[in-house]
Design a protein around this motif. Structure first.
Motif, PDB file in Angstrom:
ATOM      1  N   SER A   1       0.918  -1.212  -0.351  1.00  0.00           N
ATOM      2  CA  SER A   1      -0.542   0.035  -0.153  1.00  0.00           C
ATOM      3  C   SER A   1       0.670   1.491  -0.188  1.00  0.00           C
ATOM      4  CB  SER A   1      -1.048   0.264   1.322  1.00  0.00           C
ATOM      5  OG  SER A   1      -1.405   1.508   1.778  1.00  0.00           O
ATOM      6  N   THR A   2      -0.017   2.400  -0.345  1.00  0.00           N
ATOM      7  CA  THR A   2       1.461   3.444  -0.375  1.00  0.00           C
ATOM      8  C   THR A   2       1.072   4.624   0.284  1.00  0.00           C
ATOM      9  OG1 THR A   2      -0.897   4.934  -1.652  1.00  0.00           O
ATOM     10  CG2 THR A   2       1.486   3.844  -2.897  1.00  0.00           C
ATOM     11  N   ASP A   3      -0.416   4.386   2.047  1.00  0.00           N
ATOM     12  CA  ASP A   3      -0.465   4.335   3.080  1.00  0.00           C
ATOM     13  C   ASP A   3      -0.730   3.353   3.718  1.00  0.00           C
ATOM     14  OD1 ASP A   3      -1.278   5.727   5.591  1.00  0.00           O
ATOM     15  OD2 ASP A   3      -3.038   6.980   4.047  1.00  0.00           O
ATOM     16  N   PRO A   4      -0.209   2.676   4.455  1.00  0.00           N
ATOM     17  CA  PRO A   4      -0.390   1.421   4.493  1.00  0.00           C
ATOM     18  C   PRO A   4      -1.122   2.135   6.536  1.00  0.00           C
ATOM     19  CG  PRO A   4       1.783   1.691   4.668  1.00  0.00           C
ATOM     20  CD  PRO A   4       1.383   2.858   4.464  1.00  0.00           C
ATOM     21  N   VAL A   5      -1.438   3.066   6.820  1.00  0.00           N
ATOM     22  CA  VAL A   5      -2.390   3.429   7.970  1.00  0.00           C
ATOM     23  C   VAL A   5      -3.780   2.784   7.430  1.00  0.00           C
ATOM     24  CG1 VAL A   5      -2.673   5.037   9.219  1.00  0.00           C
ATOM     25  CG2 VAL A   5      -0.145   4.696   9.595  1.00  0.00           C
ATOM     26  N   ARG A   6      -3.992   4.211   6.509  1.00  0.00           N
ATOM     27  CA  ARG A   6      -5.344   3.955   5.728  1.00  0.00           C
ATOM     28  C   ARG A   6      -5.474   2.524   5.371  1.00  0.00           C
ATOM     29  NH1 ARG A   6      -6.032   2.948   0.724  1.00  0.00           N
ATOM     30  NH2 ARG A   6      -4.124   3.470  -0.109  1.00  0.00           N
ATOM     31  N   ARG A   7      -4.413   1.739   5.412  1.00  0.00           N
ATOM     32  CA  ARG A   7      -5.093   0.391   4.420  1.00  0.00           C
ATOM     33  C   ARG A   7      -5.443  -0.760   5.711  1.00  0.00           C
ATOM     34  NH1 ARG A   7      -7.851  -1.803   1.087  1.00  0.00           N
ATOM     35  NH2 ARG A   7      -6.739  -4.127   0.604  1.00  0.00           N
ATOM     36  N   LEU A   8      -5.000  -0.188   6.860  1.00  0.00           N
ATOM     37  CA  LEU A   8      -5.469  -0.606   7.958  1.00  0.00           C
ATOM     38  C   LEU A   8      -6.854  -0.760   8.526  1.00  0.00           C
ATOM     39  CD1 LEU A   8      -3.878  -2.511  10.000  1.00  0.00           C
ATOM     40  CD2 LEU A   8      -3.590  -0.430  11.059  1.00  0.00           C
ATOM     41  N   ARG A   9      -6.903   1.040   8.671  1.00  0.00           N
ATOM     42  CA  ARG A   9      -8.138   0.955   8.876  1.00  0.00           C
ATOM     43  C   ARG A   9      -8.999   0.501   7.622  1.00  0.00           C
ATOM     44  NH1 ARG A   9      -9.340   7.143   8.998  1.00  0.00           N
ATOM     45  NH2 ARG A   9     -11.309   6.807   9.260  1.00  0.00           N
ATOM     46  N   GLN A  10      -8.434   0.299   5.968  1.00  0.00           N
ATOM     47  CA  GLN A  10      -9.822  -0.348   5.514  1.00  0.00           C
ATOM     48  C   GLN A  10      -9.962  -1.413   5.750  1.00  0.00           C
ATOM     49  OE1 GLN A  10      -7.540   0.185   1.693  1.00  0.00           O
ATOM     50  NE2 GLN A  10      -9.433   1.891   1.159  1.00  0.00           N
ATOM     51  N   HIS A  11      -9.164  -2.341   6.309  1.00  0.00           N
ATOM     52  CA  HIS A  11      -9.122  -3.683   6.183  1.00  0.00           C
ATOM     53  C   HIS A  11      -9.835  -4.239   8.304  1.00  0.00           C
ATOM     54  CE1 HIS A  11      -5.933  -5.439   3.998  1.00  0.00           C
ATOM     55  NE2 HIS A  11      -5.307  -4.995   4.040  1.00  0.00           N
ATOM     56  N   GLN A  12     -10.083  -3.602   8.699  1.00  0.00           N
ATOM     57  CA  GLN A  12     -10.593  -3.057   9.934  1.00  0.00           C
ATOM     58  C   GLN A  12     -12.158  -2.632   9.717  1.00  0.00           C
ATOM     59  OE1 GLN A  12      -8.406  -0.501  12.368  1.00  0.00           O
ATOM     60  NE2 GLN A  12      -7.124  -2.083  13.397  1.00  0.00           N
ATOM     61  N   GLY A  13     -12.155  -2.615   8.962  1.00  0.00           N
ATOM     62  CA  GLY A  13     -13.397  -2.335   8.169  1.00  0.00           C
ATOM     63  C   GLY A  13     -14.070  -0.944   8.913  1.00  0.00           C
ATOM     64  N   GLU A  14     -13.147   0.213   9.329  1.00  0.00           N
ATOM     65  CA  GLU A  14     -13.515   1.988   9.721  1.00  0.00           C
ATOM     66  C   GLU A  14     -13.971   1.906   7.803  1.00  0.00           C
ATOM     67  OE1 GLU A  14     -10.171   3.767  11.760  1.00  0.00           O
ATOM     68  OE2 GLU A  14     -10.626   1.553  12.657  1.00  0.00           O
ATOM     69  N   LEU A  15     -12.912   2.186   6.569  1.00  0.00           N
ATOM     70  CA  LEU A  15     -13.360   2.269   6.098  1.00  0.00           C
ATOM     71  C   LEU A  15     -13.940   1.237   4.286  1.00  0.00           C
ATOM     72  CD1 LEU A  15      -9.994   4.180   5.621  1.00  0.00           C
ATOM     73  CD2 LEU A  15     -12.110   5.339   5.977  1.00  0.00           C
ATOM     74  N   VAL A  16     -14.101   1.917   3.447  1.00  0.00           N
ATOM     75  CA  VAL A  16     -14.303   1.359   2.581  1.00  0.00           C
ATOM     76  C   VAL A  16     -12.914   0.383   2.160  1.00  0.00           C
ATOM     77  CG1 VAL A  16     -15.563   0.567   0.189  1.00  0.00           C
ATOM     78  CG2 VAL A  16     -16.746   1.715   1.562  1.00  0.00           C
ATOM     79  N   GLY A  17     -13.054  -1.168   1.393  1.00  0.00           N
ATOM     80  CA  GLY A  17     -12.144  -2.016   0.204  1.00  0.00           C
ATOM     81  C   GLY A  17     -11.083  -2.550   1.666  1.00  0.00           C
ATOM     82  N   GLY A  18     -11.600  -2.892   2.693  1.00  0.00           N
ATOM     83  CA  GLY A  18     -10.580  -3.861   3.077  1.00  0.00           C
ATOM     84  C   GLY A  18     -10.558  -5.371   2.464  1.00  0.00           C
ATOM     85  N   ALA A  19      -9.399  -6.323   2.724  1.00  0.00           N
ATOM     86  CA  ALA A  19      -8.984  -7.529   1.929  1.00  0.00           C
ATOM     87  C   ALA A  19     -10.585  -8.547   2.975  1.00  0.00           C
ATOM     88  CB  ALA A  19      -8.298  -7.804   2.335  1.00  0.00           C
ATOM     89  N   LYS A  20     -11.104  -9.314   2.419  1.00  0.00           N
ATOM     90  CA  LYS A  20     -12.103 -10.591   2.658  1.00  0.00           C
ATOM     91  C   LYS A  20     -11.532 -11.406   2.892  1.00  0.00           C
ATOM     92  CE  LYS A  20     -15.181 -10.077  -1.149  1.00  0.00           C
ATOM     93  NZ  LYS A  20     -15.599 -10.512  -2.909  1.00  0.00           N
ATOM     94  N   ALA A  21      -9.702 -11.308   3.372  1.00  0.00           N
ATOM     95  CA  ALA A  21      -9.015 -12.703   3.984  1.00  0.00           C
ATOM     96  C   ALA A  21      -9.295 -11.909   5.471  1.00  0.00           C
ATOM     97  CB  ALA A  21      -8.096 -12.064   3.126  1.00  0.00           C
ATOM     98  N   LEU A  22      -9.533 -10.690   5.858  1.00  0.00           N
ATOM     99  CA  LEU A  22      -9.139 -10.249   6.903  1.00  0.00           C
ATOM    100  C   LEU A  22     -10.565  -9.882   7.832  1.00  0.00           C
ATOM    101  CD1 LEU A  22      -5.833  -7.345   6.625  1.00  0.00           C
ATOM    102  CD2 LEU A  22      -5.861 -10.500   7.637  1.00  0.00           C
ATOM    103  N   ARG A  23     -11.875  -9.962   6.696  1.00  0.00           N
ATOM    104  CA  ARG A  23     -13.310  -9.495   7.786  1.00  0.00           C
ATOM    105  C   ARG A  23     -13.462 -10.588   8.501  1.00  0.00           C
ATOM    106  NH1 ARG A  23     -16.604  -8.900   1.757  1.00  0.00           N
ATOM    107  NH2 ARG A  23     -15.097  -7.104   1.865  1.00  0.00           N
ATOM    108  N   GLY A  24     -13.727  -9.501  10.057  1.00  0.00           N
ATOM    109  CA  GLY A  24     -13.606 -10.535  10.639  1.00  0.00           C
ATOM    110  C   GLY A  24     -12.962 -11.273  12.447  1.00  0.00           C
ATOM    111  N   LYS A  25     -11.559 -11.274  11.597  1.00  0.00           N
ATOM    112  CA  LYS A  25     -10.696 -11.311  12.176  1.00  0.00           C
ATOM    113  C   LYS A  25      -9.761 -10.231  12.775  1.00  0.00           C
ATOM    114  CE  LYS A  25      -9.524 -15.129   9.099  1.00  0.00           C
ATOM    115  NZ  LYS A  25      -9.289 -15.435   7.723  1.00  0.00           N
ATOM    116  N   GLY A  26     -10.359  -9.350  13.275  1.00  0.00           N
ATOM    117  CA  GLY A  26      -9.795  -8.152  13.994  1.00  0.00           C
ATOM    118  C   GLY A  26      -9.964  -8.173  15.550  1.00  0.00           C
ATOM    119  N   PRO A  27      -9.273  -7.853  16.475  1.00  0.00           N
ATOM    120  CA  PRO A  27      -8.554  -6.471  15.922  1.00  0.00           C
ATOM    121  C   PRO A  27      -7.303  -6.744  15.446  1.00  0.00           C
ATOM    122  CG  PRO A  27      -8.130  -6.882  18.292  1.00  0.00           C
ATOM    123  CD  PRO A  27      -8.656  -7.993  18.326  1.00  0.00           C
TER     124      PRO A  27
END
Length: 77
Positions: free
Chosen positions: A14-40
């Motif tokens: 990612s060009t913006d790791p912090v934004r991408r992490l927020r996406q993966h956590q579900g805070e923003l649209v666009g996270g990887a399906k592989a990480l859904r429900g696997k948080g925190p």
């Protein structure tokens, strides 16, 4: 690399790791399906690269490593 609540490691680029992490956590649209429900999730390793091509090569190489070697990389950072 991102660590899930169960200790699994996910590798991506990612060009913006912090934004991408927020996406993966579900805070923003666009996270990887592989990480859904696997948080925190936590960002445990990042390596700056000069361009996308070298980032993709580094990602591929990281994905080939065993979890033990990845854990060593994380602890050295």
């Amino acid at each position: 690399m991102v660590r899930t609540a169960s200790g699994q490691l996910y590798t991506g680029i990612s060009t913006d790791p912090v934004r991408r992490l927020r996406q993966h956590q579900g805070e923003l649209v666009g996270g990887a399906k592989a990480l859904r429900g696997k948080g925190p999730l936590s960002l445990v390793y990042q390596q700056p690269m000069p361009d996308r091509a070298s980032a993709s090569k580094a990602e591929y190489q990281l994905k080939q490593l065993t979890k033990t070697v990845k854990e060593q990389l994380i602890s050295e950072q």
